[in-house]
Every structure is written in structure tokens, then in C-alpha cells.
Design a protein around this motif. Structure first.
Motif, PDB file in Angstrom:
ATOM      1  N   SER A   1       0.542  -1.086   0.051  1.00  0.00           N
ATOM      2  CA  SER A   1      -0.231  -0.070  -0.207  1.00  0.00           C
ATOM      3  C   SER A   1       0.546   1.385  -0.235  1.00  0.00           C
ATOM      4  CB  SER A   1      -1.370   0.011   1.024  1.00  0.00           C
ATOM      5  OG  SER A   1      -1.208  -1.159   0.912  1.00  0.00           O
TER       6      SER A   1
ATOM      7  N   ASP B   1      -4.962   2.410   2.459  1.00  0.00           N
ATOM      8  CA  ASP B   1      -4.540   2.137   3.754  1.00  0.00           C
ATOM      9  C   ASP B   1      -2.894   1.982   3.875  1.00  0.00           C
ATOM     10  OD1 ASP B   1      -7.994   1.538   5.821  1.00  0.00           O
ATOM     11  OD2 ASP B   1      -6.360   3.211   5.107  1.00  0.00           O
TER      12      ASP B   1
ATOM     13  N   GLN C   1      -3.733  -6.668  10.597  1.00  0.00           N
ATOM     14  CA  GLN C   1      -4.179  -5.665   9.715  1.00  0.00           C
ATOM     15  C   GLN C   1      -6.127  -6.521   9.666  1.00  0.00           C
ATOM     16  OE1 GLN C   1      -2.222  -5.459   6.591  1.00  0.00           O
ATOM     17  NE2 GLN C   1      -2.667  -3.440   6.324  1.00  0.00           N
TER      18      GLN C   1
ATOM     19  N   ASP D   1      -5.974  -2.175  -4.949  1.00  0.00           N
ATOM     20  CA  ASP D   1      -4.724  -2.677  -3.728  1.00  0.00           C
ATOM     21  C   ASP D   1      -5.657  -3.988  -2.981  1.00  0.00           C
ATOM     22  OD1 ASP D   1      -3.658  -0.932  -0.586  1.00  0.00           O
ATOM     23  OD2 ASP D   1      -2.485  -2.803  -1.958  1.00  0.00           O
ATOM     24  N   VAL D   2      -4.724  -4.938  -2.706  1.00  0.00           N
ATOM     25  CA  VAL D   2      -5.160  -6.438  -1.940  1.00  0.00           C
ATOM     26  C   VAL D   2      -4.844  -6.432  -0.737  1.00  0.00           C
ATOM     27  CG1 VAL D   2      -5.479  -8.406  -1.802  1.00  0.00           C
ATOM     28  CG2 VAL D   2      -5.443  -7.208  -4.396  1.00  0.00           C
ATOM     29  N   GLU D   3      -5.799  -6.567  -0.238  1.00  0.00           N
ATOM     30  CA  GLU D   3      -5.829  -5.957   1.566  1.00  0.00           C
ATOM     31  C   GLU D   3      -6.382  -7.517   2.720  1.00  0.00           C
ATOM     32  OE1 GLU D   3      -7.091  -1.628   3.158  1.00  0.00           O
ATOM     33  OE2 GLU D   3      -7.860  -3.031   3.809  1.00  0.00           O
TER      34      GLU D   3
HETATM   35 MG    MG Z   1      -1.893  -2.664   2.658  1.00  0.00          MG
END
Ligand code: MG
Ligand code: GDP
Length: 682
Positions: free
Chosen positions: A69, A81, A90, A109-111
């Protein structure tokens, strides 16, 4: 649930945007693995809906907390984030998207937590990675330098799975023969520098190649090479904290590879583009997610077709709505029978306008679908226009006929016109104006035709002209008949007052001559009317009968009871009361009153058979007419029996007249006798 957060980061390359454009991020896939329904709106808010193909998509892949990120935010000015240092944990999960500042780039973006421990998270990890790979042009593979060469630690196992499923799901060629290509951009983090980037590159390339070879590929794709689908590229970044300045410089340098199209290592090469117009991205991605989620064995072209169907329908409907709006006001006047001036050019404009609008937006989609939907649209447009065209033709037809009739009346006013010329001129004029109007109303690319309507018009003009000719012919016959009556009146009177043996010969001669003249004058006129042989025959038959009846009525007039008795009396008196020299007789008792009376009476009585029948002494003068006619024009003359018209006085009539005459002349006899008595007495 999708959320949006306002971005406050000041970023290099930030430029002025219209007020409505923003850079808020959106969660496109949430904790529940649902794809957001708001992405289309968001693409609009990012000001990208009209970008067409002029945009790119980038995604990131890598282990948890490897600074992904952070990297994206620095490269693209996004505000994904970043893990809170103090918590080092996370909790959220999902895929986020944001527009890059200063560039038409959608960044994903992969969270999520590292999925190695829990099966459920592994599923999401695998799916989100597959989704990123299938939908983006550039996939950033983010890893620490020390992960290079470590199969497990660098998520290489995951990469293998993703390659495999990706090949199975999306590995087939697109219909236009292109492979869907993707750039794998390896970004090596915390690069210390002791191992040159080139060495790291070689290691990674070899690893990836090994992974590719170990894939269980679908049989039809077993010979496919990694290079058929992927290009590999590399970058290294120094430690963000320990070499903060250098980190910053390298980030800027890497950013340029996303921005500067003139560079050899520019990452967004056209061959990576999925060829989905920006306004269709949301639908397209939703579809890919759907496939990834359900693992349906669908491929990208099919997905592209579904998308194309959806979008082309929408675009077509919008074009059609505007078209209908334009066409609507003209429907009423056409239905009301009005010939709408310039309707054809209007229709052509509406039609081409709708197709241009459709082509502009829809031609970027799957060509097969685009063309099919275009044909559908054309069919709908034409089926809307066709009634207008037909209505216009009908109205043209009607108004042409009205004009034709009016002009016919006009053209036949007064004397001296040539009927055939008038009809020819007006017919040509009327056909020309119809054809002009009909051709104007035609729309290219349709199979419309005005031939039938034109043929009908010609037929109706012909029948109108025929009717006019019939009326005119009738009028002409009437005029000739009147003239005929006038011409025979005096000569016939004269003949009938001269009761000689040749009386009928003379009358019939006059009749013949006058009729010949009448017929000649008819034929002369009929020529200019273009009358048919049949019409001439009928008209002449009528003329002959009417002439004959005119003669008969003239004779009837002269042989009415009163006038015929008067004729007989005069004849008698001329012989009884006057002598041979025309001197009035004064009877004396010596005179043979009885003899003179009988002679005068008998002579007068001979007139009765003479007048009672039309019979010339010269047989060649005998006139005859057919008794029956079938033509409707001669209906007024039906019940016409020619032989009976030769009889002027019937037998009973003859008897009656004879008796009345005898009584009348008896009075003369008595009077003559008395005159002798009175002369003696004096
Ligand atoms: Mg991230
Ligand atoms: P991600 O969620 O896995 O993409 O990682 P984050 O961007 O949230 O960063 C995780 C942590 O790593 C944060 O505490 C960052 O400050 C830190 N971090 C970010 N970039 C770097 C880097 O280049 N080197 C190091 N050592 N730490 C970094």
C-alpha cells in the motif's frame, strides 16, 4: 459495503481537475466477497467514463505487510490504508481501487491477512490474486529482497496456483487472435545493493520459468510458453527508513516508468490493454470476479461478449430514445394525411445520427456483438421510419390525384383545348411531382420502394382521365344532338307540309345528310379525346338513335291529332271550297256538290296512309337501326324497338282520325248545301 474516503495527499504530478473529479477510493470487493454496485458511478466521479481506451489498470501482488500500500500511494498518489506501525495487525480484507493522480490509471490494492494459516483466507488470497492478474495490465509483484529465491516466503506457491487457474480460466486466445498479455513487474523492496539487480532478476526469472513449466496446463494449451502471456520486468527500491532519500528518488524514477510513454521501459504497453472502454470497466470487472468466484469455466472473450451485449444494448437504447424523440413530432402530420416537406432528409438525419451515436460508443466493444446489435438497431430504426415513408407515399399519391383532378377541370375550361394533350401534360406533371417526393423520402440502405404506389397512382390517373373523357364525350354527343335537332327542324317541317309521294324520301334524305355531318363532327372531336374504337362505336350508336328519335319527335309534333286533322282539313278545303284556279267557289243548285265533296274528301283521306308510316318510295333511302344495345351508356335508350318507330299512326289512331275528319267535313258539306238554298231564297 463499498466506502469512499477523501484523499488529502499532496502528490507530484498533481494537476488541475474539474471540480466534480475526485480521487476518493472505493472498495470494489468487500469482506463478504461482494463486488460493489457503485464502481460505474465511481469511474464517473473519477472523470474517466469518457476515457475510452485511454486509461490503464494496475494491481499489486505480494505477502502481507511488505509495504504494498505504501508503494502504491507513493507511485500513484492514492490513499490506500497503510498498516498502523503500533498495531502491526491488519483486520480489513478486500480489494480497493483508486484513480492515480495526474494519470488515467485505476490502481487496485489487495488487503488481507496472510492466508497460510486459515483456509478461508487462503481462498480469498487466491481469488484476489487471480482477479488482479486477470483484470490488470500490470501486476506489481512486491517482495523483499531477502525473499528472492525463497519459494515459500515469496508467495511463489500462490503464484503457481494463480498461474494455473488463470491459464484455465482466461488462457484462451481472444477471437482476434491476440493473447491477453500482462506485465509482471517485480519490485524488490529493501534492496541493499550488495547483490546487483541483474542477479536478482536472473533468479526470479528462473524461478518463474520453473513454476510455469510445473503448471498442469489444459491439454490444448500445453505448449504455451510463459512469454505467450507474460512479460517480466524488474525494479528495486532501497530501504524506506534506512535510505529514505534514495528510496524517494527511486520511487520517482519508478513512477516515471508509469507515466512517460517515450521510455523504453514504459510499463503500460498497448498489448497489455484489455480493450475494454472505460465506461465498461465496472461491468467487465464484475464479470471477471463472478467467474473467479464461481470458478466457471468461462474465458475472457465470452466475458467480453457478455459485457458487449450489456453495453451495446444500453448504448443502443440511448441512441434509440433520442431518435424516437426526433421522429415522434412528424408522425401525427403524416398520419393526418399531410405531405411533410423534407421528410426524407429528416429521416436520414435521425437515422444516421442514431447510428453515429451508437458507433461512437459501441464500436469499442466486442466486434461480433457490436455488429449484431447494430443490425438490430438498424432494424428497429427502419421499422419506425418505414410507416412514415409509406404514409408519405400515400399522402403524395392522394395529393397528386387531387391536383391532377383540379388541373383537369382547369385545363378543360373554355374551348379549343385538345383533350389528349391536356391529359398527357397533366399526367407527366403529376408523375414527376410524385416521383420527386417519393425519391426524397427514400432512405439509403433500405429495401424501400415506391413502385407499387406509383403504379397505383398511374392506374388511378388513367381511370380519372377516362371518366373525364366519358363525361366530355357525353357532353359532346349532347351538343351534336342539339345541333342536329336544330338543323333538321325546318326542312322536316317543310317536307311534312308537302304531302307528296316523295315526302318520306325527302325527309330521309335530309335526315341522312344531317346525320352524316353530325357523325363527322363527332369523329373529328373524338380524335383529340383519344377515344377508343369501342367508345366511338358506342357514341355513334347513341348519336344515331338520338337523331332518329329527334326526327321521330319532330314528326310526332307535326302529326299530333290537332295538327294532322288541320292538315287533312286544309287539304280538303283547298279542293272543296276553291276551284282549280284557287278561286273560292259559290255553289249554285246546278253544281255537283256531292261529286266535288266526295272527290275532295277521298283525296284528303289518301293522306292518312301516307303519314301513318315512314316509307320512302326509294328503298335505298330506308333507314334502319339495331334495336338492342348492351352498353351502359345507351341505357336511356333501352326499350327501343326500331321497326315500331316507323309507324306514325296506329290502326286505331287511323280509324279515330278518319272518323273525326269525316265529321268535320260533313259540316262543310251541309254548309255548302245551305248556301245554295239561301241563294235560291233570295
Ligand atoms: Mg496494504
Ligand atoms: P502492505 O499492507 O502489506 O501493503 O504494507 P503497508 O504498506 O501497510 O506497510 C506495512 C509496514 O511496512 C508499514 O509499517 C510501513 O511503514 C512499512 N513499510 C512500508 N514500506 C516499507 C519499506 O520499503 N521498507 C520497510 N522496511 N518498511 C516499509
Amino acid at each position: 459495503m463499498a466506502t469512499a474516503v477523501t484523499n488529502g495527499h499532496p502528490v507530484n504530478g498533481d494537476t488541475a481537475y474539474p471540480n466534480e473529479v475526485n480521487f476518493e477510493r472505493v472498495q470494489i470487493i468487500d469482506n463478504e466477497k461482494q463486488f460493489t454496485p457503485h464502481l460505474t458511478q465511481q469511474v464517473e466521479r473519477w472523470g474517466l467514463q469518457n476515457a475510452g481506451f485511454d486509461y490503464d489498470i494496475v494491481a499489486v501482488f505480494g505477502s502481507q505487510s511488505t509495504g504494498k500500500s505504501t508503494l502504491l500511494n507513493r507511485l500513484f498518489g492514492t490513499d490506500f490504508d497503510v498498516m498502523d506501525e503500533t498495531k502491526r495487525q491488519q483486520t480489513t480484507k478486500g480489494i480497493w481501487m483508486c484513480r492515480g493522480k495526474g494519470m488515467n490509471v485505476m490502481v487496485m490494492d489487495v488487503e488481507g491477512t496472510d492466508g497460510r494459516e486459515r483456509g478461508e483466507d487462503q481462498d480469498f488470497e487466491r481469488k484476489s490474486a487471480l482477479f488482479s492478474m486477470a483484470s490488470s495490465e500490470v501486476l506489481i509483484v512486491n517482495l523483499w529482497e531477502h525473499q528472492v529465491g525463497l519459494y515459500q516466503g515469496a508467495n511463489m506457491g500462490l503464484l503457481k496456483t494463480v498461474f494455473e487457474v488463470n491459464l484455465g480460466l482466461f488462457g484462451k486466445k481472444t477471437p482476434d487472435g491476440r493473447n491477453s498479455r500482462t506485465l509482471l513487474l517485480f519490485v524488490i523492496r529493501d534492496h541493499i545493493g550488495t547483490t546487483p539487480l541483474a542477479n536478482l532478476e536472473a533468479t526470479l526469472t528462473a524461478d518463474i520459468q520453473k513454476i510455469w513449466e510445473s503448471l498442469s496446463k489444459p491439454t490444448e494449451l500445453k505448449d504455451r510458453q510463459l512469454s505467450d502471456y507474460f512479460d517480466l520486468s524488474f525494479a528495486a527500491l532501497p530501504h524506506k527508513v534506512l535510505a529514505a532519500d534514495k528510496f524517494e528518488l527511486e520511487i520517482q524514477e519508478l513512477r516515471r516508468r508509469f507515466v512517460d510513454k517515450s521510455r523504453d521501459d514504459y510499463v503500460f504497453k498497448p498489448s497489455y490493454h484489455k480493450r475494454i472502454p472505460a465506461d465498461g470497466v465496472a461491468f467487465y470487472m464484475d464479470g471477471i470476479w463472478e467467474q473467479v468466484q464461481t470458478n466457471k469455466d468461462l474465458d475472457l472473450p465470452t466475458q467480453q461478449e457478455l459485457l458487449a451485449q450489456f453495453r451495446c444494448d444500453e448504448i443502443s437504447a440511448a441512441a434509440l430514445a433520442e431518435f424516437n424523440e426526433q421522429a415522434k413530432p412528424q408522425r401525427r402530420p403524416v398520419e393526418a394525411g399531410k405531405v411533410v416537406e423534407g421528410l426524407g432528409s429528416m429521416m436520414r438525419n435521425w437515422r444516421s445520427g442514431a447510428l453515429t451515436r451508437y458507433d461512437k460508443d459501441a464500436s469499442r466493444y466486442h466486434q461480433g456483438v457490436y455488429k449484431r446489435k447494430r443490425a438490430d438497431l438498424v432494424a428497429v430504426l427502419d421499422s419506425t421510419l418505414s410507416p412514415l415513408f409509406l404514409g408519405q407515399l400515400k399522402n403524395l399519391h392522394k395529393s397528386s390525384l387531387v391536383t391532377f383532378k383540379q388541373e383537369m377541370h382547369e385545363g378543360m375550361k373554355g374551348e379549343g383545348y385538345n383533350f389528349a394533350d391536356v391529359v398527357t401534360r397533366l399526367r407527366e406533371q403529376c408523375e414527376k411531382s410524385f416521383l420527386e417526393g417519393a425519391k426524397e423520402a427514400l432512405v439509403e440502405e433500405t429495401d424501400w420502394t415506391y413502385e407499387d404506389e406509383f403504379a397505383l397512382l398511374k392506374e388511378e390517373m388513367k381511370s380519372i382521365a377516362d371518366q373525364f373523357r366519358k363525361d366530355e364525350t357525353k357532353k359532346m354527343v349532347n351538343i351534336i344532338e342539339r345541333n342536329f335537332k336544330r338543323q333538321i327542324s325546318e326542312p322536316v317541317d317543310l317536307c311534312l307540309n308537302k304531302p307528296t309521294a316523295e315526302m318520306w324520301d325527302n325527309i330521309l334524305k335530309t335526315f341522312r345528310e344531317t346525320l352524316d355531318k353530325a357523325e363527322a363532327s363527332y369523329l373529328a372531336k373524338a380524335k383529340s379525346f383519344n377515344c377508343t374504337e369501342q367508345e366511338n362505336t358506342t357514341a355513334l350508336a347513341i348519336l344515331r338513335k338520338r337523331a332518329w328519335l329527334a326526327l321521330r319527335s319532330k314528326i310526332d309534333e307535326q302529326t299530333s291529332d290537332a295538327s294532322f286533322l288541320a292538315k287533312l282539313r286544309t287539304h280538303f278545303e283547298e279542293r272543296f271550297r276553291y276551284d282549280d284556279k284557287g278561286v273560292p267557289r259559290v255553289w249554285t243548285p246546278e253544281d255537283d256538290i256531292d261529286g266535288a265533296f266526295k272527290k275532295a274528301k277521298d283525296e284528303a283521306l289518301t293522306l292518312i296512309p301516307l303519314y301513318s308510316k315512314i316509307s320512302p318510295t326509294d328503298a335505298s333511302l330506308e333507314y334502319t337501326l339495331p334495336s338492342e344495345t348492351s352498353d351502359s351508356l345507351t341505357q336511356d335508350l333501352d326499350d327501343f324497338d326500331f321497326p315500331s318507330t316507323l309507324i306514325i299512326l296506329s290502326e286505331t289512331k287511323t280509324l279515330d282520325i278518319t272518323n273525326r275528319f269525316r265529321k268535320d267535313v260533313d259540316a262543310y258539306y251541309v254548309e255548302a248545301k245551305r248556301s245554295t238554298v239561301s241563294s235560291i231564297a233570295q
